[in-house]
Motif scaffolding. Structure first.
Motif, PDB file in Angstrom:
ATOM      1  N   ASN A  24       0.799  -1.221   0.000  1.00 36.64           N
ATOM      2  CA  ASN A  24       0.000   0.000   0.000  1.00 36.64           C
ATOM      3  C   ASN A  24       0.838   1.280   0.000  1.00 36.64           C
ATOM      4  O   ASN A  24       0.278   2.370  -0.022  1.00 36.64           O
ATOM      5  N   HIS A  25       2.161   1.145   0.070  1.00 33.28           N
ATOM      6  CA  HIS A  25       3.074   2.299   0.054  1.00 33.28           C
ATOM      7  C   HIS A  25       2.808   3.255   1.206  1.00 33.28           C
ATOM      8  O   HIS A  25       2.778   4.471   1.027  1.00 33.28           O
ATOM      9  N   TRP A  26       2.609   2.700   2.409  1.00 33.81           N
ATOM     10  CA  TRP A  26       2.343   3.527   3.568  1.00 33.81           C
ATOM     11  C   TRP A  26       3.636   4.068   4.153  1.00 33.81           C
ATOM     12  O   TRP A  26       4.627   3.338   4.263  1.00 33.81           O
ATOM     13  N   ASP A  27       3.618   5.320   4.590  1.00 33.16           N
ATOM     14  CA  ASP A  27       4.733   5.859   5.355  1.00 33.16           C
ATOM     15  C   ASP A  27       4.500   5.468   6.823  1.00 33.16           C
ATOM     16  O   ASP A  27       3.485   4.849   7.167  1.00 33.16           O
ATOM     17  N   ASP A  28       5.427   5.817   7.700  1.00 27.66           N
ATOM     18  CA  ASP A  28       5.310   5.404   9.100  1.00 27.66           C
ATOM     19  C   ASP A  28       4.067   5.972   9.788  1.00 27.66           C
ATOM     20  O   ASP A  28       3.456   5.300  10.627  1.00 27.66           O
ATOM     21  N   HIS A  29       3.685   7.180   9.442  1.00 30.88           N
ATOM     22  CA  HIS A  29       2.485   7.768  10.043  1.00 30.88           C
ATOM     23  C   HIS A  29       1.249   6.965   9.641  1.00 30.88           C
ATOM     24  O   HIS A  29       0.408   6.615  10.485  1.00 30.88           O
ATOM     25  N   GLN A  30       1.135   6.658   8.363  1.00 27.81           N
ATOM     26  CA  GLN A  30      -0.009   5.878   7.887  1.00 27.81           C
ATOM     27  C   GLN A  30       0.014   4.468   8.476  1.00 27.81           C
ATOM     28  O   GLN A  30      -1.026   3.931   8.846  1.00 27.81           O
ATOM     29  N   LYS A  31       1.208   3.873   8.587  1.00 29.23           N
ATOM     30  CA  LYS A  31       1.306   2.539   9.191  1.00 29.23           C
ATOM     31  C   LYS A  31       0.798   2.572  10.633  1.00 29.23           C
ATOM     32  O   LYS A  31       0.085   1.660  11.062  1.00 29.23           O
ATOM     33  N   ALA A  32       1.147   3.616  11.370  1.00 24.72           N
ATOM     34  CA  ALA A  32       0.688   3.723  12.759  1.00 24.72           C
ATOM     35  C   ALA A  32      -0.833   3.809  12.819  1.00 24.72           C
ATOM     36  O   ALA A  32      -1.469   3.125  13.635  1.00 24.72           O
ATOM     37  N   LEU A  33      -1.417   4.626  11.958  1.00 24.95           N
ATOM     38  CA  LEU A  33      -2.874   4.763  11.950  1.00 24.95           C
ATOM     39  C   LEU A  33      -3.564   3.463  11.542  1.00 24.95           C
ATOM     40  O   LEU A  33      -4.556   3.051  12.149  1.00 24.95           O
ATOM     41  N   GLU A  34      -3.051   2.815  10.509  1.00 25.75           N
ATOM     42  CA  GLU A  34      -3.649   1.556  10.050  1.00 25.75           C
ATOM     43  C   GLU A  34      -3.514   0.473  11.115  1.00 25.75           C
ATOM     44  O   GLU A  34      -4.455  -0.279  11.364  1.00 25.75           O
ATOM     45  N   LEU A  35      -2.341   0.393  11.735  1.00 29.97           N
ATOM     46  CA  LEU A  35      -2.138  -0.614  12.775  1.00 29.97           C
ATOM     47  C   LEU A  35      -3.064  -0.341  13.959  1.00 29.97           C
ATOM     48  O   LEU A  35      -3.744  -1.252  14.451  1.00 29.97           O
ATOM     49  N   ALA A  36      -3.114   0.886  14.405  1.00 29.39           N
ATOM     50  CA  ALA A  36      -3.958   1.234  15.552  1.00 29.39           C
ATOM     51  C   ALA A  36      -5.421   0.896  15.291  1.00 29.39           C
ATOM     52  O   ALA A  36      -6.115   0.384  16.183  1.00 29.39           O
ATOM     53  N   THR A  37      -5.884   1.147  14.085  1.00 29.31           N
ATOM     54  CA  THR A  37      -7.301   0.898  13.783  1.00 29.31           C
ATOM     55  C   THR A  37      -7.590  -0.569  13.451  1.00 29.31           C
ATOM     56  O   THR A  37      -8.751  -0.945  13.329  1.00 29.31           O
ATOM     57  N   SER A  38      -6.546  -1.379  13.328  1.00 29.32           N
ATOM     58  CA  SER A  38      -6.771  -2.810  13.084  1.00 29.32           C
ATOM     59  C   SER A  38      -6.797  -3.613  14.384  1.00 29.32           C
ATOM     60  O   SER A  38      -7.055  -4.812  14.366  1.00 29.32           O
ATOM     61  N   SER A  92       6.787   3.165  18.239  1.00 31.41           N
ATOM     62  CA  SER A  92       6.304   3.092  19.621  1.00 31.41           C
ATOM     63  C   SER A  92       5.152   2.100  19.748  1.00 31.41           C
ATOM     64  O   SER A  92       5.090   1.316  20.692  1.00 31.41           O
ATOM     65  N   LEU A  93       4.255   2.142  18.791  1.00 36.53           N
ATOM     66  CA  LEU A  93       3.103   1.240  18.806  1.00 36.53           C
ATOM     67  C   LEU A  93       3.544  -0.217  18.651  1.00 36.53           C
ATOM     68  O   LEU A  93       3.103  -1.099  19.394  1.00 36.53           O
ATOM     69  N   VAL A  94       4.437  -0.476  17.701  1.00 39.91           N
ATOM     70  CA  VAL A  94       4.947  -1.838  17.495  1.00 39.91           C
ATOM     71  C   VAL A  94       5.660  -2.329  18.754  1.00 39.91           C
ATOM     72  O   VAL A  94       5.458  -3.468  19.189  1.00 39.91           O
ATOM     73  N   ASN A  95       6.476  -1.484  19.346  1.00 44.64           N
ATOM     74  CA  ASN A  95       7.203  -1.876  20.559  1.00 44.64           C
ATOM     75  C   ASN A  95       6.251  -2.185  21.710  1.00 44.64           C
ATOM     76  O   ASN A  95       6.460  -3.147  22.454  1.00 44.64           O
ATOM     77  N   ALA A  96       5.211  -1.387  21.859  1.00 42.09           N
ATOM     78  CA  ALA A  96       4.243  -1.616  22.935  1.00 42.09           C
ATOM     79  C   ALA A  96       3.504  -2.940  22.719  1.00 42.09           C
ATOM     80  O   ALA A  96       3.301  -3.708  23.671  1.00 42.09           O
ATOM     81  N   LEU A  97       3.125  -3.221  21.485  1.00 38.61           N
ATOM     82  CA  LEU A  97       2.423  -4.472  21.184  1.00 38.61           C
ATOM     83  C   LEU A  97       3.350  -5.672  21.359  1.00 38.61           C
ATOM     84  O   LEU A  97       2.948  -6.706  21.898  1.00 38.61           O
ATOM     85  N   ALA A  98       4.590  -5.536  20.919  1.00 31.17           N
ATOM     86  CA  ALA A  98       5.555  -6.626  21.081  1.00 31.17           C
ATOM     87  C   ALA A  98       5.804  -6.891  22.561  1.00 31.17           C
ATOM     88  O   ALA A  98       5.877  -8.048  22.995  1.00 31.17           O
ATOM     89  N   SER A  99       5.917  -5.834  23.325  1.00 30.12           N
ATOM     90  CA  SER A  99       6.153  -5.978  24.758  1.00 30.12           C
ATOM     91  C   SER A  99       5.002  -6.718  25.437  1.00 30.12           C
ATOM     92  O   SER A  99       5.209  -7.516  26.342  1.00 30.12           O
ATOM     93  N   ARG A 100       3.801  -6.463  24.973  1.00 31.41           N
ATOM     94  CA  ARG A 100       2.613  -7.087  25.576  1.00 31.41           C
ATOM     95  C   ARG A 100       2.372  -8.515  25.075  1.00 31.41           C
ATOM     96  O   ARG A 100       2.036  -9.404  25.834  1.00 31.41           O
ATOM     97  N   PHE A 101       2.572  -8.739  23.775  1.00 29.69           N
ATOM     98  CA  PHE A 101       2.169 -10.025  23.197  1.00 29.69           C
ATOM     99  C   PHE A 101       3.305 -10.964  22.817  1.00 29.69           C
ATOM    100  O   PHE A 101       3.057 -12.110  22.480  1.00 29.69           O
ATOM    101  N   GLU A 102       4.531 -10.513  22.859  1.00 34.63           N
ATOM    102  CA  GLU A 102       5.671 -11.387  22.611  1.00 34.63           C
ATOM    103  C   GLU A 102       6.787 -11.037  23.584  1.00 34.63           C
ATOM    104  O   GLU A 102       7.886 -10.677  23.184  1.00 34.63           O
TER     105      GLU A 102
END
Length: 157
Positions: free
Chosen positions: A40-54, A76-86
């Motif tokens: 989808n050619h997402w930049d980091d901002h778009q990736k954060a929004l898409e991840l958060a809403t998924s 930050s979002l990826v790190n928080a999720l990794a910390s919680r789920f892996e």
């Protein structure tokens, strides 16, 4: 292209990520998500929004623990999720699961092999691929049938 056009999802080439609720392995979902982000050619901002809403369920709960700015920061979002789920301290649990994993009666060999490969990858996520090949030996040991173990070992040697 206006800012609004940048995030338009009416494009027939847009690929929506699956939802994540924390019940499956985080790394598996992250691989899926990052491949879709590339398509989808997402930049980091778009990736954060898409991840958060998924996110759903327990995974969505991680968002409320983050400062609002961090919710829009992909790393930050990826790190928080990794910390919680892996969490890193899970490797010993996965190592124990590998050692105790035996083939269940009637279980397809492909399912057993896939399960062991996953456990090895989770146990040793940063190990080189050659080291992770030990999954083959774990698989053979888990067959719980000495004749079958010998046949598989000889076939792969």
């Amino acid at each position: 292209m206006s800012h609004g056009d940048l995030y338009c999802h009416n494009d027939s080439k847009y690929h929506k990520p699956a939802t994540y609720d924390g019940s499956t392995h985080w790394q598996d979902y992250l691989v899926h998500f990052e491949l879709l982000a590339e398509i989808n050619h997402w930049d980091d901002h778009q990736k954060a929004l898409e991840l958060a809403t998924s996110l759903r369920g327990a995974a969505q709960g991680v968002l409320s623990d983050l400062h609002p700015d961090m919710r829009r920061n992909y790393r930050s979002l990826v790190n928080a999720l990794a910390s919680r789920f892996e969490p890193e301290n899970q490797s010993e649990l996965y190592r124990t699961q590998i050692k105790s994993r035996l083939r269940k009666r009637g279980e397809p060999l492909t399912e057993l092999a896939q399960n062991i490969k996953r456990l090895v990858r989770l146990t040793y996520p940063t190990a080189p691929l050659q080291v992770r090949e030990l999954a083959r030996y774990c698989f053979i040991d888990s067959l719980n049938d000495s004749e079958l173990e010998c046949a598989v070992f000889q076939a792969k040697s």
